[in-house]
Write a protein that holds these residues in place. Structure first.
Motif, PDB file in Angstrom:
ATOM      1  N   TYR A 139      -0.266  25.829  36.416  1.00  0.00           N
ATOM      2  CA  TYR A 139       0.523  27.012  36.718  1.00  0.00           C
ATOM      3  C   TYR A 139       1.863  26.602  37.311  1.00  0.00           C
ATOM      4  O   TYR A 139       2.012  25.534  37.906  1.00  0.00           O
ATOM      5  N   SER A 140       2.857  27.473  37.127  1.00  0.00           N
ATOM      6  CA  SER A 140       4.202  27.159  37.602  1.00  0.00           C
ATOM      7  C   SER A 140       4.733  28.221  38.556  1.00  0.00           C
ATOM      8  O   SER A 140       5.913  28.222  38.877  1.00  0.00           O
ATOM      9  N   GLY A 141       3.875  29.154  38.980  1.00  0.00           N
ATOM     10  CA  GLY A 141       4.283  30.140  39.972  1.00  0.00           C
ATOM     11  C   GLY A 141       4.220  29.563  41.376  1.00  0.00           C
ATOM     12  O   GLY A 141       3.935  28.379  41.583  1.00  0.00           O
ATOM     13  N   ASP A 142       4.460  30.425  42.362  1.00  0.00           N
ATOM     14  CA  ASP A 142       4.451  29.973  43.750  1.00  0.00           C
ATOM     15  C   ASP A 142       3.042  29.796  44.289  1.00  0.00           C
ATOM     16  O   ASP A 142       2.840  29.122  45.297  1.00  0.00           O
ATOM     17  N   ASN A 143       2.061  30.429  43.643  1.00  0.00           N
ATOM     18  CA  ASN A 143       0.676  30.269  44.069  1.00  0.00           C
ATOM     19  C   ASN A 143      -0.247  30.604  42.909  1.00  0.00           C
ATOM     20  O   ASN A 143       0.209  31.059  41.856  1.00  0.00           O
ATOM     21  N   LEU A 144      -1.529  30.366  43.101  1.00  0.00           N
ATOM     22  CA  LEU A 144      -2.539  30.710  42.101  1.00  0.00           C
ATOM     23  C   LEU A 144      -3.628  31.504  42.791  1.00  0.00           C
ATOM     24  O   LEU A 144      -4.302  31.015  43.698  1.00  0.00           O
ATOM     25  N   ASP A 145      -3.788  32.759  42.378  1.00  0.00           N
ATOM     26  CA  ASP A 145      -4.793  33.656  42.934  1.00  0.00           C
ATOM     27  C   ASP A 145      -5.971  33.685  41.972  1.00  0.00           C
ATOM     28  O   ASP A 145      -5.796  33.970  40.781  1.00  0.00           O
ATOM     29  N   ILE A 146      -7.182  33.386  42.454  1.00  0.00           N
ATOM     30  CA  ILE A 146      -8.378  33.357  41.615  1.00  0.00           C
ATOM     31  C   ILE A 146      -9.377  34.369  42.157  1.00  0.00           C
ATOM     32  O   ILE A 146      -9.720  34.339  43.337  1.00  0.00           O
ATOM     33  N   ILE A 169       0.794  30.525  33.577  1.00  0.00           N
ATOM     34  CA  ILE A 169      -0.515  29.885  33.683  1.00  0.00           C
ATOM     35  C   ILE A 169      -0.951  29.368  32.314  1.00  0.00           C
ATOM     36  O   ILE A 169      -0.743  30.034  31.301  1.00  0.00           O
ATOM     37  N   LYS A 170      -1.542  28.209  32.286  1.00  0.00           N
ATOM     38  CA  LYS A 170      -2.162  27.663  31.084  1.00  0.00           C
ATOM     39  C   LYS A 170      -3.576  27.209  31.444  1.00  0.00           C
ATOM     40  O   LYS A 170      -3.786  26.568  32.466  1.00  0.00           O
ATOM     41  N   VAL A 171      -4.540  27.560  30.568  1.00  0.00           N
ATOM     42  CA  VAL A 171      -5.949  27.241  30.809  1.00  0.00           C
ATOM     43  C   VAL A 171      -6.514  26.601  29.545  1.00  0.00           C
ATOM     44  O   VAL A 171      -6.215  27.053  28.436  1.00  0.00           O
ATOM     45  N   ASP A 172      -7.335  25.591  29.698  1.00  0.00           N
ATOM     46  CA  ASP A 172      -7.856  24.883  28.522  1.00  0.00           C
ATOM     47  C   ASP A 172      -8.947  25.665  27.800  1.00  0.00           C
ATOM     48  O   ASP A 172      -9.206  25.439  26.626  1.00  0.00           O
ATOM     49  N   ASN A 173      -9.598  26.632  28.480  1.00  0.00           N
ATOM     50  CA  ASN A 173     -10.675  27.402  27.851  1.00  0.00           C
ATOM     51  C   ASN A 173     -10.767  28.766  28.528  1.00  0.00           C
ATOM     52  O   ASN A 173     -10.899  28.850  29.749  1.00  0.00           O
ATOM     53  N   LEU A 174     -10.678  29.819  27.716  1.00  0.00           N
ATOM     54  CA  LEU A 174     -10.726  31.172  28.269  1.00  0.00           C
ATOM     55  C   LEU A 174     -12.073  31.850  28.075  1.00  0.00           C
ATOM     56  O   LEU A 174     -12.281  32.955  28.576  1.00  0.00           O
ATOM     57  N   GLU A 175     -12.999  31.215  27.356  1.00  0.00           N
ATOM     58  CA  GLU A 175     -14.308  31.814  27.120  1.00  0.00           C
ATOM     59  C   GLU A 175     -15.402  30.755  27.260  1.00  0.00           C
ATOM     60  O   GLU A 175     -15.316  29.685  26.660  1.00  0.00           O
ATOM     61  N   PHE A 176     -16.421  31.067  28.065  1.00  0.00           N
ATOM     62  CA  PHE A 176     -17.559  30.179  28.255  1.00  0.00           C
ATOM     63  C   PHE A 176     -18.842  30.951  27.957  1.00  0.00           C
ATOM     64  O   PHE A 176     -18.980  32.123  28.323  1.00  0.00           O
ATOM     65  N   ASN A 177     -19.789  30.295  27.299  1.00  0.00           N
ATOM     66  CA  ASN A 177     -21.139  30.823  27.110  1.00  0.00           C
ATOM     67  C   ASN A 177     -22.100  29.931  27.878  1.00  0.00           C
ATOM     68  O   ASN A 177     -22.117  28.703  27.670  1.00  0.00           O
ATOM     69  N   VAL A 178     -22.875  30.511  28.771  1.00  0.00           N
ATOM     70  CA  VAL A 178     -23.755  29.718  29.630  1.00  0.00           C
ATOM     71  C   VAL A 178     -25.194  30.187  29.443  1.00  0.00           C
ATOM     72  O   VAL A 178     -25.454  31.332  29.049  1.00  0.00           O
ATOM     73  N   PRO A 179     -26.173  29.309  29.728  1.00  0.00           N
ATOM     74  CA  PRO A 179     -27.588  29.686  29.578  1.00  0.00           C
ATOM     75  C   PRO A 179     -28.029  30.624  30.694  1.00  0.00           C
ATOM     76  O   PRO A 179     -27.289  30.863  31.658  1.00  0.00           O
ATOM     77  N   LYS A 180     -29.242  31.150  30.569  1.00  0.00           N
ATOM     78  CA  LYS A 180     -29.761  32.063  31.594  1.00  0.00           C
ATOM     79  C   LYS A 180     -30.033  31.332  32.911  1.00  0.00           C
ATOM     80  O   LYS A 180     -30.025  31.943  33.978  1.00  0.00           O
ATOM     81  N   GLU A 181     -30.237  30.017  32.832  1.00  0.00           N
ATOM     82  CA  GLU A 181     -30.487  29.239  34.051  1.00  0.00           C
ATOM     83  C   GLU A 181     -29.198  29.070  34.857  1.00  0.00           C
ATOM     84  O   GLU A 181     -28.090  29.182  34.329  1.00  0.00           O
ATOM     85  N   GLU A 182     -29.323  28.758  36.111  1.00  0.00           N
ATOM     86  CA  GLU A 182     -28.171  28.470  36.970  1.00  0.00           C
ATOM     87  C   GLU A 182     -27.345  27.333  36.364  1.00  0.00           C
ATOM     88  O   GLU A 182     -27.889  26.335  35.898  1.00  0.00           O
ATOM     89  N   SER A 183     -26.017  27.502  36.330  1.00  0.00           N
ATOM     90  CA  SER A 183     -25.180  26.484  35.703  1.00  0.00           C
ATOM     91  C   SER A 183     -23.760  26.556  36.244  1.00  0.00           C
ATOM     92  O   SER A 183     -23.370  27.527  36.911  1.00  0.00           O
ATOM     93  N   THR A 184     -22.975  25.506  35.943  1.00  0.00           N
ATOM     94  CA  THR A 184     -21.585  25.423  36.386  1.00  0.00           C
ATOM     95  C   THR A 184     -20.712  24.979  35.216  1.00  0.00           C
ATOM     96  O   THR A 184     -21.084  24.074  34.462  1.00  0.00           O
ATOM     97  N   VAL A 185     -19.559  25.630  35.057  1.00  0.00           N
ATOM     98  CA  VAL A 185     -18.588  25.234  34.035  1.00  0.00           C
ATOM     99  C   VAL A 185     -17.268  24.908  34.724  1.00  0.00           C
ATOM    100  O   VAL A 185     -17.015  25.313  35.862  1.00  0.00           O
TER     101      VAL A 185
END
Length: 664
Positions: free
Chosen positions: A251-258, A229-245
């Motif tokens: 990934y190169s496995g047979d599936n991706l479990d989140i 698996i490769k991810v462009d960002n492993l840490e996010f800081n978000v405000p107290k308000e509702e938000s989306t990142v």
């Protein structure tokens, strides 16, 4: 609740982004330059490693421990202005990892280089977790397996790993190939290792602590398990308000479990763009304290399996008072909370409130007690230079520095940090005095609480009155040394202000200790020009920073102040218990501990000891090499300067003459 998402396989070929590739700075000690603070020699007999040395004056180099006969130094000296390559050679093969120190001396200056010889191949080192390494002994060799969190420098192979056992990452400083070369010196460079963010890597190397950072230095690579698996960002800081990142995943496995470990943190959509999976992570509005949630990504292919975590940190949603914050404390407790930690029999509450005197703490009678007064949350997010002040008066205390204290918390009271109160009243009248300006610069970008702590005993039971608490965001104009100590932060900062009767209590080369009625501080600057006994009053400027959690002046300009010569100040006579009870106040001040013993002995090869007085102890450290010899268990009186190394308190011992036997 744990939510899961499973996605069918996609080919993943694009490379991860990695960190910067800037060169590491040369280590300098005002005219003495050394290109490395820590070197590692291979296990085999005859193995070598080199460092480069250049001094403004002639210098010498020698192994500190005479028993460390397994390593030689050549050449052992250099002339002024020469660029000299010093070779360290292993005289014998190692049977286990071992280390010593190389002292490079130029006049009164000493540069210490740590020298390690790695364990030979085949010698088993017990595996440790990241948490165990962070808490373990300095100088010990560790083998640890963790996921590469980020890559800081590809020239020397500096990167961070974690294995889920600690919130703090472990810094790997220097990665070596089979020929004991940094990647920049090896064929293929960093790319030859093939290490990327997300890979699981097993390394082995010695631990050191540099500027408060725990490091494994010059590690050997034992095993690399490539991430699926490769991810462009492993840490996010978000405000107290509702938000989306958004996270971009390959990934190169047979599936991706989140999956998510927090009910407030959910994956709202998963889409695909060529070989990249776009994962949108939604954070609900926060009405609680600062919180963290983890999104776990798992991919498997045959027997291989990779698990990576994305950490989302959300700002506190707790109610807080904005700046400027002002409370006269004369209208009841309001949002403040008082608690008797150790109550006094017959006293309903140690803290009371008065419309005239504000908050009042008193035990009323001779008794051991402790009580705290805690403020509501005060919002320092976005503040640049928050400063706290208040008015107070106290009488009948034995020692205000031990009995009347102030603490600050940036995690809703989970942990507290003591800060210096610059000014106390004289204890002779009920005249209120200003506390002085207490910088809260080390607590910015957080909601903070203040805590006033009162203590009494059967010998002393003070009355303490506090009112007119203010926190404002304004530039600090220093009025005393306590204010400088509170202002010191990790980044070097300039300050200006006024000194009143600040006196130089000790000078040793580039080290000078200065104290006034509020506290002490160390100046570390060669050529500072100060002499013992000088008194400084008037306008001063300078620079200050935290070094291993210890405030240190890096510059001081007294050209606009009045500087008069005088006698060295007398040492403040304390017991070890008194020193520990008021440590912030006595730190960097000239102190005498009477009736103490030191064990083990201080010698040219051992600079660490324990100072004992009855059942009380504190660590002691000989600050100057090769000049202090004090036999173990000799009873006497010690003049010293209390310092610290991160959370470890210690007294600095500078001269053998500062220890006098009971008969002297």
């Amino acid at each position: 609740m744990k939510l899961k998402y499973i996605i069918a396989s996609l080919a993943a070929a694009a490379a991860m982004l990695v960190g910067c590739t800037q060169e590491e700075p040369v280590s300098k000690l005002s005219g003495l330059e050394v290109d490395n603070d820590y070197v590692s020699i291979a296990a085999e007999e005859g193995s070598t490693v080199t460092i480069k040395v250049k001094g403004d004056e002639a210098w010498t180099a020698a192994i500190a421990d005479e028993k460390a006969d397994w390593v030689t130094v050549s050449p052992a000296s250099g002339a002024a202005g020469q660029d000299v390559t010093v070779t360290l050679t292993a005289v014998s093969a190692s049977t286990a990892a071992r280390s010593t120190e190389l002292n490079i001396e130029m006049g009164s200056k000493v540069k210490i280089v740590k020298v390690n010889q790695v364990a030979p191949v085949g010698v088993e080192v017990k595996p440790s977790t990241v948490a165990e390494v962070l808490e373990g002994d300095e100088g010990k060799t560790y083998r640890v397996t963790g996921t590469v969190v980020s890559i800081a420098n590809t020239s020397y192979g500096n990167w961070y790993m974690n294995d889920g056992t600690s919130e703090d990452n472990l810094y790997i400083y220097g990665t070596f190939n089979a020929k004991s070369q940094y990647p920049k010196d090896a064929e293929g460079g960093w790319d030859g290792f093939g290490i990327e963010v997300g890979d699981k890597v097993t390394v082995e190397g010695p631990k050191t602590v540099y500027n408060g950072t725990v490091e494994l230095v010059d590690v050997s690579i034992i095993k690399i398990e490539k991430s699926l698996i490769k991810v462009d960002n492993l840490e996010f800081n978000v405000p107290k308000e509702e938000s989306t990142v958004t996270a971009k995943v390959q990934y190169s496995g047979d599936n991706l479990d989140i999956s998510s470990d927090a009910s407030w943190l959910n994956v709202t959509s998963v889409t695909h763009d060529a070989d990249t999976t776009i994962v949108k992570i939604h954070a609900a509005a926060n009405t609680e304290d600062t919180r963290k949630g983890v999104i776990t990504l798992t991919s498997a292919k045959g027997k291989d399996k990779t698990e990576m975590t994305i950490t989302v940190t959300q700002a506190s949603g707790l109610a807080a008072y904005p700046l400027p914050y002002e409370d006269p404390l004369t209208s009841g407790f309001g949002a403040w909370e008082a608690t008797d930690i150790v109550a006094v029999e017959g006293v309903a509450s140690i803290w009371t409130n008065s419309a005239q005197y504000g908050m009042i703490a008193k035990a009323t009678k001779a008794a051991d007690s402790e009580a705290e007064l805690v403020s509501p949350n005060i919002d320092l997010t976005g503040a640049k230079s928050p400063v706290l002040s208040f008015e107070h008066v106290s009488r009948y205390a034995g020692s205000v520095y031990e009995e009347l204290k102030l603490y600050v918390s940036k995690d809703n009271g989970e942990n507290w940090t003591e800060v210096l109160i610059p000014n106390y009243s004289d204890g002779k009248s009920w005249t209120y005095v200003p506390s002085g300006s207490i910088s809260l610069v080390n607590f910015t970008d957080n909601l903070v609480k203040l805590k006033f702590v009162y203590k009494s005993s059967t010998a002393h039971y003070a009355t303490w009155e506090i009112k007119n608490v203010k926190v404002v965001d304004e530039a600090l104009s220093v009025k005393n040394i306590a204010e400088i100590n509170n202002f010191a932060a990790a980044a070097e900062a300039e300050w200006s202000g006024e000194f009143t009767d600040a006196v130089v209590s000790y000078v040793n080369g580039g080290n000078a200790f200065i104290e006034d009625a509020t506290g002490g501080i160390q100046l570390y600057k060669n050529g500072h020009g100060l002499t013992v006994g000088q008194k400084i009053s008037g306008t001063v400027t300078g620079k200050v920073k935290l070094y291993n959690s210890y405030a240190e002046l890096t510059d001081l300009n007294v050209a606009s102040a009045t500087v008069t010569d005088g006698e060295a100040p007398a040492a403040t006579v304390l017991t070890i218990d008194e020193l520990l009870g008021g440590y912030l106040r006595y730190q960097n001040c000239k102190v005498q501990l009477k009736g103490v013993t030191l064990n083990p002995a201080l010698t040219t090869s051992n600079r660490n000891t324990t100072v004992k007085q009855g059942e009380s102890t504190i660590a002691g450290y000989a600050q100057v090499k090769n000049t202090i010899e004090i036999a173990a268990d000799t009873a006497g009186n010690l003049v010293c300067w209390p310092t610290r190394y991160n959370a470890n308190l210690q007294v600095g011992i500078w001269e053998a003459a500062h220890f006098t036997t009971a008969s002297e």
